[in-house]
Design a protein around this motif. Structure first.
Motif, PDB file in Angstrom:
ATOM      1  N   LEU A  31      16.145  29.717  55.383  1.00 37.75           N
ATOM      2  CA  LEU A  31      16.109  29.596  56.834  1.00 37.75           C
ATOM      3  C   LEU A  31      17.477  29.281  57.434  1.00 37.75           C
ATOM      4  O   LEU A  31      17.897  29.916  58.412  1.00 37.75           O
ATOM      5  N   ASN A  32      18.185  28.310  56.869  1.00 41.48           N
ATOM      6  CA  ASN A  32      19.466  27.921  57.467  1.00 41.48           C
ATOM      7  C   ASN A  32      20.472  29.064  57.425  1.00 41.48           C
ATOM      8  O   ASN A  32      21.214  29.291  58.387  1.00 41.48           O
ATOM      9  N   PHE A  33      20.488  29.826  56.332  1.00 42.11           N
ATOM     10  CA  PHE A  33      21.426  30.937  56.226  1.00 42.11           C
ATOM     11  C   PHE A  33      21.053  32.052  57.190  1.00 42.11           C
ATOM     12  O   PHE A  33      21.927  32.672  57.811  1.00 42.11           O
ATOM     13  N   ALA A  34      19.737  32.335  57.310  1.00 47.68           N
ATOM     14  CA  ALA A  34      19.285  33.391  58.227  1.00 47.68           C
ATOM     15  C   ALA A  34      19.652  33.072  59.668  1.00 47.68           C
ATOM     16  O   ALA A  34      20.011  33.957  60.442  1.00 47.68           O
TER      17      ALA A  34
ATOM     18  N   LYS B 192      23.639  33.294  60.112  1.00 46.54           N
ATOM     19  CA  LYS B 192      24.136  34.669  60.120  1.00 46.54           C
ATOM     20  C   LYS B 192      23.464  35.536  61.192  1.00 46.54           C
ATOM     21  O   LYS B 192      23.648  36.752  61.208  1.00 46.54           O
ATOM     22  N   ALA B 193      22.661  34.900  62.058  1.00 47.76           N
ATOM     23  CA  ALA B 193      21.998  35.605  63.174  1.00 47.76           C
ATOM     24  C   ALA B 193      21.113  36.746  62.683  1.00 47.76           C
ATOM     25  O   ALA B 193      21.040  37.795  63.319  1.00 47.76           O
ATOM     26  N   LEU B 194      20.412  36.516  61.574  1.00 46.83           N
ATOM     27  CA  LEU B 194      19.493  37.525  61.048  1.00 46.83           C
ATOM     28  C   LEU B 194      18.118  37.427  61.699  1.00 46.83           C
ATOM     29  O   LEU B 194      17.351  38.388  61.691  1.00 46.83           O
ATOM     30  N   ILE B 195      17.817  36.258  62.252  1.00 47.66           N
ATOM     31  CA  ILE B 195      16.549  36.062  62.959  1.00 47.66           C
ATOM     32  C   ILE B 195      16.844  35.453  64.319  1.00 47.66           C
ATOM     33  O   ILE B 195      17.954  34.946  64.562  1.00 47.66           O
ATOM     34  N   GLU B 196      15.877  35.514  65.204  1.00 45.77           N
ATOM     35  CA  GLU B 196      16.071  34.966  66.542  1.00 45.77           C
ATOM     36  C   GLU B 196      15.071  33.837  66.795  1.00 45.77           C
ATOM     37  O   GLU B 196      14.006  33.781  66.175  1.00 45.77           O
ATOM     38  N   PRO B 197      15.411  32.897  67.695  1.00 42.90           N
ATOM     39  CA  PRO B 197      14.496  31.782  67.965  1.00 42.90           C
ATOM     40  C   PRO B 197      13.221  32.252  68.648  1.00 42.90           C
ATOM     41  O   PRO B 197      13.202  33.283  69.326  1.00 42.90           O
ATOM     42  N   ILE B 198      12.156  31.508  68.447  1.00 43.88           N
ATOM     43  CA  ILE B 198      10.873  31.822  69.081  1.00 43.88           C
ATOM     44  C   ILE B 198      10.883  31.234  70.493  1.00 43.88           C
ATOM     45  O   ILE B 198      11.153  30.041  70.675  1.00 43.88           O
ATOM     46  N   GLN B 199      10.562  32.064  71.448  1.00 45.79           N
ATOM     47  CA  GLN B 199      10.606  31.638  72.848  1.00 45.79           C
ATOM     48  C   GLN B 199       9.270  31.005  73.281  1.00 45.79           C
ATOM     49  O   GLN B 199       8.204  31.352  72.771  1.00 45.79           O
ATOM     50  N   ASP B 200       9.371  30.075  74.213  1.00 46.15           N
ATOM     51  CA  ASP B 200       8.201  29.474  74.877  1.00 46.15           C
ATOM     52  C   ASP B 200       7.238  28.793  73.907  1.00 46.15           C
ATOM     53  O   ASP B 200       6.026  28.788  74.116  1.00 46.15           O
TER      54      ASP B 200
ATOM     55  N   VAL C  97       9.905  18.858  62.584  1.00 43.11           N
ATOM     56  CA  VAL C  97      11.211  18.368  62.133  1.00 43.11           C
ATOM     57  C   VAL C  97      11.898  19.411  61.265  1.00 43.11           C
ATOM     58  O   VAL C  97      13.101  19.680  61.412  1.00 43.11           O
ATOM     59  N   LEU C  98      11.146  20.027  60.361  1.00 45.61           N
ATOM     60  CA  LEU C  98      11.716  21.017  59.447  1.00 45.61           C
ATOM     61  C   LEU C  98      12.171  22.278  60.171  1.00 45.61           C
ATOM     62  O   LEU C  98      13.216  22.866  59.839  1.00 45.61           O
ATOM     63  N   LEU C  99      11.418  22.716  61.181  1.00 50.23           N
ATOM     64  CA  LEU C  99      11.647  24.011  61.803  1.00 50.23           C
ATOM     65  C   LEU C  99      12.669  23.980  62.929  1.00 50.23           C
ATOM     66  O   LEU C  99      13.238  25.016  63.268  1.00 50.23           O
ATOM     67  N   ARG C 100      12.896  22.820  63.521  1.00 47.95           N
ATOM     68  CA  ARG C 100      13.809  22.765  64.673  1.00 47.95           C
ATOM     69  C   ARG C 100      15.249  22.698  64.167  1.00 47.95           C
ATOM     70  O   ARG C 100      15.660  21.721  63.541  1.00 47.95           O
TER      71      ARG C 100
ATOM     72  N   ILE D 177      19.109  21.029  60.507  1.00 48.16           N
ATOM     73  CA  ILE D 177      18.006  20.342  61.165  1.00 48.16           C
ATOM     74  C   ILE D 177      18.546  19.520  62.328  1.00 48.16           C
ATOM     75  O   ILE D 177      19.473  18.725  62.167  1.00 48.16           O
ATOM     76  N   ASP D 178      17.983  19.762  63.506  1.00 50.27           N
ATOM     77  CA  ASP D 178      18.503  19.143  64.731  1.00 50.27           C
ATOM     78  C   ASP D 178      17.337  18.915  65.693  1.00 50.27           C
ATOM     79  O   ASP D 178      16.672  19.862  66.111  1.00 50.27           O
ATOM     80  N   PRO D 179      17.052  17.660  66.062  1.00 44.35           N
ATOM     81  CA  PRO D 179      15.931  17.384  66.976  1.00 44.35           C
ATOM     82  C   PRO D 179      16.093  18.043  68.340  1.00 44.35           C
ATOM     83  O   PRO D 179      15.116  18.175  69.080  1.00 44.35           O
ATOM     84  N   GLU D 180      17.311  18.463  68.683  1.00 47.55           N
ATOM     85  CA  GLU D 180      17.562  19.138  69.957  1.00 47.55           C
ATOM     86  C   GLU D 180      17.648  20.655  69.790  1.00 47.55           C
ATOM     87  O   GLU D 180      17.918  21.380  70.748  1.00 47.55           O
ATOM     88  N   GLY D 181      17.428  21.131  68.568  1.00 48.39           N
ATOM     89  CA  GLY D 181      17.568  22.555  68.291  1.00 48.39           C
ATOM     90  C   GLY D 181      16.345  23.361  68.720  1.00 48.39           C
ATOM     91  O   GLY D 181      15.400  22.847  69.321  1.00 48.39           O
ATOM     92  N   LYS D 182      16.365  24.637  68.389  1.00 45.87           N
ATOM     93  CA  LYS D 182      15.286  25.554  68.725  1.00 45.87           C
ATOM     94  C   LYS D 182      14.349  25.744  67.538  1.00 45.87           C
ATOM     95  O   LYS D 182      14.692  25.405  66.404  1.00 45.87           O
ATOM     96  N   ILE D 183      13.171  26.282  67.817  1.00 46.03           N
ATOM     97  CA  ILE D 183      12.213  26.613  66.759  1.00 46.03           C
ATOM     98  C   ILE D 183      12.457  28.071  66.352  1.00 46.03           C
ATOM     99  O   ILE D 183      12.392  28.971  67.183  1.00 46.03           O
TER     100      ILE D 183
END
Length: 420
Positions: free
Chosen positions: A88-91, A94-102, A118-121, A128-134
């Protein structure tokens, strides 16, 4: 003109919405496909493509794209793909996946355990960042387990395996096969030493630092006959080793075909793995059209995730149709009705419906991204680790080759007799 207009009005035009899924083979129950199609009705144009490994999926996602056209069958233009949590972190980076909206507006996300959130954000670096995206949604998870041959253990008066420390038993020297993953192998040593898989500063947090880990790692290497993620269970199945250490998704389907095998999650805790749904990033694709997908995820993306996380979808995991557990079970084992297993052979294991007991699950950990300094320590440990020679697999290949030659000779003799 009036007649033509009335004829046109009588025709039914159905709006179909595509959803193209690329899934890891054997990671989703076959019933899911039929049930999801039924739940969506005729508006759905649903296709599922299965791939043999997460490495293969990730490899195709990572293919550089230029100005050439991307084929509709390409994984990078699917609406949803399987991805392992370790990638997940590498993907993300490297911008291989995009965040899930809404996601905050979705029931499936709001009902997820905090452990998953916690794991997905993550931030844009995959950390891992509590202010990050899913960036993904879970649909299956499991853990690292130890399988052992009960007959061999009884004959040699060995106590049943319970924890990581049992791997260092002198009687098991050369009798163990294990996945060839530095994170898992070094992680097993850390758990043996009472530390976390996600220990960041080895020098300050581990007594004796890197040298102490190296010493225990060297001893473990002498115990292990084979480090090989592709063949470790083959060696176990043919009896060349008595113990196999690997991911539950690998181990459970194999040992169910064997007898007198026990499978345990070490009592001091184990590593957890997860299979996730993610959206391939199309922003990096320069061409038009981009296969069969419009830019942006399918409108049915959230319906698919919601479906996979429904309570009813957990039944195939409880029935052991597919190894693993439902994301809802991350808080602890659920009650599994005995009638689900009537008439079926029962596996000797401390897993309950694919889930470790609550006291052990509390000590289990998902593998988190490591800092550059910790990764450097891992590289040093892996480089200075003396792995066993692969004579075992050479013998396996020789045995298979001999069998093929024997069958060929028999066939040749039979054909000679028939012709004469």
């Amino acid at each position: 003109m009036d007649e033509a207009f009335e004829e046109w009005k009588s025709k039914k035009f159905a709006l179909t919405v595509p959803l193209n899924v690329v899934a890891l083979r054997d990671s989703i129950p076959p019933s899911w496909i039929k049930e999801f199609i039924q739940s969506q009705g005729k508006r759905l144009k649903f296709t599922v493509k299965f791939n043999g490994s997460l490495e293969s999926i990730f490899s195709e996602l990572s293919v550089p794209v230029g100005k050439s056209k991307v084929k509709p069958s390409s994984i990078m233009v699917a609406d949803v793909v399987s991805i392992g949590d370790s990638w997940l972190n590498f993907a993300i980076k490297k911008a291989l996946i995009e965040p899930i909206q809404d996601v905050e507006d979705q029931d499936w996300y709001n009902n997820l355990s905090t452990k998953w959130k916690v794991l997905l954000r993550r931030n844009s670096e995959g950390e891992i960042d509590p202010e990050g995206k899913i960036w993904s949604a879970p649909y299956r998870w499991g853990c690292m387990v130890i399988a052992y041959n009960k007959v061999k253990f009884r004959k040699n008066n060995l106590a049943p395996m319970e924890d990581w420390s049992d791997l260092w038993c002198p009687e098991l020297r050369g009798r163990i096969s294990m996945v060839d993953s530095p994170r898992e192998v070094i992680g097993a040593v850390l758990k043996y030493m009472g530390a976390s898989y996600n220990t960041e500063n080895i020098s300050s947090q581990i007594p004796g630092g890197r040298d102490a880990i190296h010493q225990n790692l060297t001893l473990l290497a002498k115990q292990v006959r084979l480090f090989d993620s592709a063949h470790y269970l083959k060696a176990f199945a043919v009896g060349d080793v008595w113990v196999a250490v690997g991911w539950s998704s690998d181990v459970l389907p194999v040992v169910k075909r064997m007898s007198n095998i026990a499978v345990v999650v070490p009592k001091s805790g184990s590593s957890l793995w997860a299979d996730l749904w993610a959206i391939p990033a199309t922003s990096r694709i320069e061409t038009e059209p981009i296969g069969g997908r419009v830019r942006g995820p399918s409108p049915l993306f959230h319906q698919w995730i919601e479906f996979c996380l429904q309570t009813a979808r957990a039944l195939p995991f409880k029935q052991e149709v597919v190894p693993g557990a439902s994301p809802a079970a991350i808080e602890g084992p659920v009650v599994v009705p005995k009638e689900l297993f009537e008439g079926k052979p029962k596996l000797d294991t401390n897993l309950i419906g694919g889930v470790p007991p609550s006291d052990i699950l509390e000590k289990c950990e998902f593998l988190q991204p490591l800092s550059d300094s910790t990764l450097a320590d891992y590289r040093w440990l892996a480089a200075n680790m003396q792995k066993p020679e692969h004579r075992l697999m050479d013998r396996v290949h020789q045995a298979v080759s001999s069998l093929v030659r024997f069958v060929s000779q028999i066939s040749l003799k039979n054909s000679t007799k028939i012709s004469s």
